[in-house]
Design an enzyme around this catalytic site. Structure first.
Site, PDB file in Angstrom:
ATOM      1  CB  CYS A 169     -44.290 -35.556 -22.649  1.00 47.45           C
ATOM      2  SG  CYS A 169     -42.552 -34.821 -22.605  1.00 47.45           S
ATOM      3  CB  ALA A 201     -43.337 -30.809  -9.049  1.00 55.71           C
TER       4      ALA A 201
END
Length: 444
Positions: A377, A257
């Site tokens: 990413c 997270a």
């Protein structure tokens, strides 16, 4: 414009690249400003501190620094980090050279901005006339795109004929995106409130709650931010929330997270009858989430520090309807915001092992017929498509889940077959950071 010379080891002749030029806002640059920028660049490189965090620390440490000096320092630091490889070539250094002092690179940057006087030339050891001559010489595509040779090869493997286009997009300034908190307001009302504060924004196609600011702006002092009306979140991250396809009342595990941006978005989707368990091994980053969730008004998020993906606290709360793994990765899709990553020593083999383990851990706690969403990413195949192919070989009963049209119509397909269920968020197409995600269906 620079024209890439295909004879310099590249097959991209004819690709135009703008001449890099720092946008300095003062007619003169003083030696103290250069030594300050060099010290900050050395700190970023030596300590591995993110550039934005290093700048924020420098501004706090020197509160007497004026606005013009702060802007100039920020421009110089980001310019050198963003165009490191081009500056190396203009210094006649090998492309993958050791870091060395930052002063000469700052001197080249000043020469490009026509700010290199005799004092600054002596300080940095740079001859402006030599730099001018070298500007006319051919330069490889890797140097123009400011990539190491290995990363240039990875970019080509992932994007083939479009590699240069993607590489150029990574040199541009990243946009500032926000996500509306529908518990507090609506996107239209938020956009009007921002407009009243002198901040222009536009909707982002396909993302109902997203806005992209026309120009960067200071947001944290706005009443809308303090009341939790929005969170700063790149569009790519918002697409990953969409890819989870969560519904009201579901249980969701956000296994990596971080500071909790996606967990907040998922809490908004599952609503008060649902629950989100936000976990991370980085306790410091995760500790920011309770304050963010309090500001946003969502009480359906539980924060749980963990030591690994099979932590007993995660297993105890399993199974989950949706499991999101936003895996640790090279960050190659975020280099516009964090250009220091282009020079960082990154162990892709070690990262790959962590990514594979997280996928296996996530599969263990996904309910039958539930969805496991893997995201990075990164732009590189070995962190993305290759990881999914390997997972499916290890878990043949699992399958890629076709993306609904509401998502597939707005994102780029993955690079390899089967592309169904995998997608990329590309800086040259969607405008935000580079992301990859795959949606996997658990066996029933």
């Amino acid at each position: 414009m620079f024209i890439i010379d295909g004879s310099a080891g590249d097959s991209a002749a004819g690709v135009c690249v703008d001449l890099p030029r720092p946008d300095l806002n003062a007619p003169r640059v003083f030696p103290v400003q250069i030594t300050r920028a060099a010290a900050l660049l050395d700190l970023i490189q030596d300590e591995g501190i993110p550039s934005d965090r290093a700048l924020a620390h420098a501004f706090r440490a020197e509160r007497g620094m004026g606005k013009r000096d702060r802007t100039q320092l920020q421009v110089l630091v980001f310019f050198v980090l963003r165009y490191w490889r081009t500056l190396d070539v203009l210094m006649d250094l090998p492309l993958d050279t050791e870091r060395g002092s930052s002063l000469p690179r700052l001197g080249v940057a000043l020469a490009l901005a026509d700010r290199l006087d005799d004092t600054l030339a002596a300080l940095t050891g740079v001859d402006g006339a030599v730099i001018a001559r070298r500007l006319a010489a051919p330069m490889s595509l890797a140097a123009r795109l400011n990539l190491r040779y290995g990363d240039m090869q990875r970019l080509r493997a992932a994007f083939v004929a479009e590699a240069a286009t993607v590489g150029l997009a990574l040199l541009a300034r990243a946009p500032l995106d926000i996500r509306t908190n529908t518990r507090v307001t609506t996107p239209d009302a938020l956009r009007a409130e921002l407009h009243a504060a002198g901040i222009a924004s536009e909707p982002i196609a396909g993302l109902a709650h997203a806005l992209r600011l026309v120009d960067n702006a200071a947001l944290t002092q706005l009443d809308a931010f303090k009341t939790g009306a929005f969170e700063v979140q790149d569009a790519g991250s918002q697409w990953i929330i969409e890819a989870c396809q969560a519904q009201s009342g579901m249980s969701v595990l956000d296994l990596c997270a971080g500071a909790g941006g996606k967990a907040l978005g998922l809490a908004q989707v599952v609503g008060e009858t649902g629950r989100v368990l936000a976990c991370d091994v980085d306790f410091e980053r995760l500790s920011r989430l309770p304050l963010r969730s309090e500001r946003a008004g969502w009480k359906n998020i539980e924060c749980q520090p963990i030591d690994h993906g099979q932590d007993r606290e995660v297993v105890r709360r399993a199974p989950f309807d949706r499991v999101l793994i936003d895996a640790p990765c090279s960050g190659s899709g975020t280099v516009r915001r964090h250009p220091e990553l282009k020079q960082a020593a990154i162990d892709l083999t070690a990262l790959g092992a962590i990514q594979a383990q997280l996928l296996d851990d996530g599969a263990e706690v996904t309910r039958p017929d539930g969805l496991l969403i893997y995201a990075t990413c990164s732009l590189w195949l070995d962190e993305n498509e290759a990881q999914i192919e390997a997972f499916l070989r290890r878990h043949p009963a699992w399958r890629l889940e076709p993306l609904p049209a509401t998502i597939a119509d707005f994102v780029a397909p993955a690079a390899v077959e089967p592309a169904c269920g995998m997608a990329r968020i590309r800086p040259d197409k969607q405008g935000g950071d580079g992301f990859f995600f795959a949606v996997l269906r658990a066996p029933s």
